[in-house]
Scaffold this motif. Sequence first.
Motif, mmCIF file in Angstrom:
data_model
loop_
_atom_site.group_PDB
_atom_site.id
_atom_site.type_symbol
_atom_site.label_atom_id
_atom_site.label_comp_id
_atom_site.label_asym_id
_atom_site.label_seq_id
_atom_site.Cartn_x
_atom_site.Cartn_y
_atom_site.Cartn_z
ATOM 1 N N GLU A 118 -15.052 -37.921 -19.544
ATOM 2 C CA GLU A 118 -16.341 -38.569 -19.767
ATOM 3 C C GLU A 118 -17.478 -37.609 -19.436
ATOM 4 O O GLU A 118 -18.462 -37.507 -20.163
ATOM 5 C CB GLU A 118 -16.470 -39.820 -18.893
ATOM 6 C CG GLU A 118 -15.586 -40.989 -19.307
ATOM 7 C CD GLU A 118 -14.180 -40.852 -18.775
ATOM 8 O OE1 GLU A 118 -14.006 -40.135 -17.776
ATOM 9 O OE2 GLU A 118 -13.251 -41.425 -19.373
ATOM 10 N N GLU A 119 -17.304 -36.922 -18.310
ATOM 11 C CA GLU A 119 -18.328 -36.002 -17.841
ATOM 12 C C GLU A 119 -17.904 -34.600 -18.258
ATOM 13 O O GLU A 119 -16.877 -34.104 -17.796
ATOM 14 C CB GLU A 119 -18.367 -36.080 -16.310
ATOM 15 C CG GLU A 119 -19.741 -36.193 -15.702
ATOM 16 C CD GLU A 119 -19.602 -36.255 -14.190
ATOM 17 O OE1 GLU A 119 -20.036 -35.304 -13.536
ATOM 18 O OE2 GLU A 119 -19.036 -37.243 -13.688
ATOM 19 N N GLY A 120 -18.653 -33.984 -19.100
ATOM 20 C CA GLY A 120 -18.229 -32.693 -19.638
ATOM 21 C C GLY A 120 -18.280 -31.583 -18.608
ATOM 22 O O GLY A 120 -18.823 -31.738 -17.521
ATOM 23 N N PHE A 135 -17.194 -13.221 -30.942
ATOM 24 C CA PHE A 135 -17.796 -13.497 -29.640
ATOM 25 C C PHE A 135 -17.101 -14.678 -29.004
ATOM 26 O O PHE A 135 -16.521 -15.522 -29.692
ATOM 27 C CB PHE A 135 -19.299 -13.795 -29.775
ATOM 28 C CG PHE A 135 -20.139 -12.556 -29.781
ATOM 29 C CD1 PHE A 135 -20.402 -11.875 -28.605
ATOM 30 C CD2 PHE A 135 -20.645 -12.045 -30.955
ATOM 31 C CE1 PHE A 135 -21.150 -10.724 -28.597
ATOM 32 C CE2 PHE A 135 -21.390 -10.887 -30.959
ATOM 33 C CZ PHE A 135 -21.655 -10.225 -29.779
ATOM 34 N N MET A 136 -17.169 -14.727 -27.682
ATOM 35 C CA MET A 136 -16.588 -15.858 -26.974
ATOM 36 C C MET A 136 -17.581 -17.008 -27.033
ATOM 37 O O MET A 136 -18.731 -16.854 -26.613
ATOM 38 C CB MET A 136 -16.305 -15.509 -25.516
ATOM 39 C CG MET A 136 -15.539 -14.218 -25.312
ATOM 40 S SD MET A 136 -14.026 -14.107 -26.220
ATOM 41 C CE MET A 136 -12.924 -14.987 -25.145
ATOM 42 N N SER A 137 -17.134 -18.135 -27.565
ATOM 43 C CA SER A 137 -18.034 -19.278 -27.679
ATOM 44 C C SER A 137 -17.981 -20.096 -26.387
ATOM 45 O O SER A 137 -17.279 -19.734 -25.444
ATOM 46 C CB SER A 137 -17.609 -20.146 -28.850
ATOM 47 O OG SER A 137 -16.340 -20.673 -28.585
ATOM 48 N N ASP A 138 -18.709 -21.185 -26.342
ATOM 49 C CA ASP A 138 -18.600 -22.065 -25.172
ATOM 50 C C ASP A 138 -17.646 -23.224 -25.452
ATOM 51 O O ASP A 138 -17.633 -24.203 -24.722
ATOM 52 C CB ASP A 138 -19.977 -22.563 -24.734
ATOM 53 C CG ASP A 138 -20.715 -23.246 -25.869
ATOM 54 O OD1 ASP A 138 -20.102 -23.433 -26.928
ATOM 55 O OD2 ASP A 138 -21.898 -23.578 -25.685
ATOM 56 N N GLU A 139 -16.844 -23.103 -26.507
ATOM 57 C CA GLU A 139 -15.875 -24.148 -26.819
ATOM 58 C C GLU A 139 -14.613 -23.924 -25.980
ATOM 59 O O GLU A 139 -14.003 -22.866 -26.046
ATOM 60 C CB GLU A 139 -15.531 -24.111 -28.311
ATOM 61 C CG GLU A 139 -16.711 -24.491 -29.190
ATOM 62 C CD GLU A 139 -16.533 -24.022 -30.625
ATOM 63 O OE1 GLU A 139 -15.441 -24.200 -31.162
ATOM 64 O OE2 GLU A 139 -17.490 -23.461 -31.182
ATOM 65 N N LEU A 140 -14.280 -24.926 -25.184
ATOM 66 C CA LEU A 140 -13.168 -24.749 -24.253
ATOM 67 C C LEU A 140 -11.989 -25.659 -24.570
ATOM 68 O O LEU A 140 -10.851 -25.327 -24.298
ATOM 69 C CB LEU A 140 -13.641 -25.038 -22.831
ATOM 70 C CG LEU A 140 -14.527 -23.974 -22.191
ATOM 71 C CD1 LEU A 140 -15.229 -24.537 -20.990
ATOM 72 C CD2 LEU A 140 -13.708 -22.776 -21.792
ATOM 73 N N GLU A 141 -12.273 -26.824 -25.131
ATOM 74 C CA GLU A 141 -11.198 -27.802 -25.269
ATOM 75 C C GLU A 141 -10.296 -27.438 -26.445
ATOM 76 O O GLU A 141 -10.757 -27.051 -27.507
ATOM 77 C CB GLU A 141 -11.784 -29.196 -25.453
ATOM 78 C CG GLU A 141 -12.155 -29.787 -24.111
ATOM 79 C CD GLU A 141 -13.437 -30.556 -24.141
ATOM 80 O OE1 GLU A 141 -14.028 -30.674 -25.226
ATOM 81 O OE2 GLU A 141 -13.843 -31.034 -23.073
#
Lengths: 174, 412
Positions: free
Chosen positions: A42-44, A124-130
Amino acid sequence: MVIVKRKELSLRERLYLPEVVRALSFTFRALFKRKITRQYPEEGLPVTEVTRGQPRLTLLEDGENLACVSCGLCEAACPAYAITIDGQETDRFIEREPERFEIDMLRCILCGFCEEACPKDAIFMSDELELADFTREALIYDIDKLKRPKAALQKRIDYFYKVNDRWRKPSSTS
Amino acid sequence: MATRTFEFTPGPNIDALKDDPVHGELMHLNLGPQHPATHGVLRLSVDLDGETMHNVVPDVGYLHRGKEKTCESLGWAKFFPHTDRLDYVQPLMNNIGYALALEKLAGLEVPQRGQEIRVLLMELSRIAAHLIYLGTTAIDLGAVTMFFNTFKEREKVYTILDAYTGHRMNNTYVRIGGVFADVDDTLEGMMREFLEQFRAEIDSFESLLTGNRIWHDRNRGVGTVSRSDALAWALSGPNLRGSGEPYDLRKAQPYSGYEDYAFEVPVGTVGDCYDRYLIRVEEMRQSVTIALQALDRLHKSRGGEILIEDRRYVLPPKHKVHTSMEELIFQFKIVTDMCLPRGEAYHGIESSKGELGFFVASDGTRTPLRCHIRAPGLYNVQAIPLLAEGRLFSDMVAIIGSLDFVMGEVDR
């Protein structure tokens, strides 16, 4: 050198019960402190430009073509052998472009070596983690899944250049 | 020196016990490899007479991933992410240990500010690793509160490392010749804030454990190892210092400028689990002192170089790669074909577990001829029989916890 002091138990500590009460008060005080647990889905997660998420390919300003020229340097730098590139010729000015560019996200360890190695600002490294899916095949990302408009990665690009600038003085060459 | 045999043969008293109706046969018991108290996948084969342990044989290798061989096939720079995964509670320490070995081989000198950042990172890693020791050992011995409180503090360290490197674990932020990024004002503030309040937290941890009667009963006089035994069994780090040997590589063979920092080496007197606990707690205090000194130095050396300028090993800056043909060639050369000179080098650093050493041998090509990792955990594990035999089985958990090893490093 300092010799650590071995503590002998006092009478109060040997009686044990007062100490239990003291320890419990320590525990119950935590009830009124600020909670540090994060309710994850719920909380990213807090992501910044420093976060090294999954690698993504940047598109040129035209929004269609990749910046990648399939030189294979990221492939060579990858310590997990996650990247596969097949190049082909193109009529565009850069003459070469990737026909196939795959990153096996199951192998990728997000070390950022590809980003460092790329001479064309194409990865580039994105901020996408999941990262979750039902099959292994779905987690081998191809160009369609990897490409991002440059604006989406701009924060990371700026950060990377900032680090690079502070990293070494632009003056001397050896 | 101790005259202990190094063979795990049952003593004559055990044979005599077999016909004794009170004792009967020895019971063979496997502790692990999935037992949570073994801190990973360590299997211990124990022969029990009632509750007394005889013939303790640690069985390692369940987490063997062939890291040394991987290094020989991957090449010099590409091994950095793999060192993270050796002792995964202190990835930056492993990074730095490997980088120092490579720098010794290549004859490189890290700039002053780079060394200061490294010292800072090493001490933060040491704090995080000791917090894990404290939390896991305490929860194994029944103190659940400690686990939550130490992990709360460890989370703060990881938040700082996340803000600096972009990852909480497996940071990979050390490069040959320095570190990747600089520590800016925001980070300095975060670190200072954490370190200032952390001292009070250590005191509160100590107030829960040091005078705790259960902690005393479970730890004092348990797993005693004498000074000569500790030396003979090649223990290092807090396990050696607990036995009274003031040997700390930061003092004995200073690296990364440790000789310029003022700190004390805590030493125990008895060499039991309790001493090793006291030493780790005191080491955390000393780490705070060192880290604060490093922060002060960083404040002074602002704008300094953090990575050497050497086109044999260090990638050129990105904006130059775009504009200069020469630099582009270097970029390709370094990524695909970085060679270290012929020779061999060993560098040991004082990790939170003991002497973590990397031995690299090069034949001048782009992969090492041999990379050996001297993991302190392996030597700590092999001393388990020495500490455990003849004691009650419930002491095993305290002994395993106090030796503080990480199987990722032991098995490599």
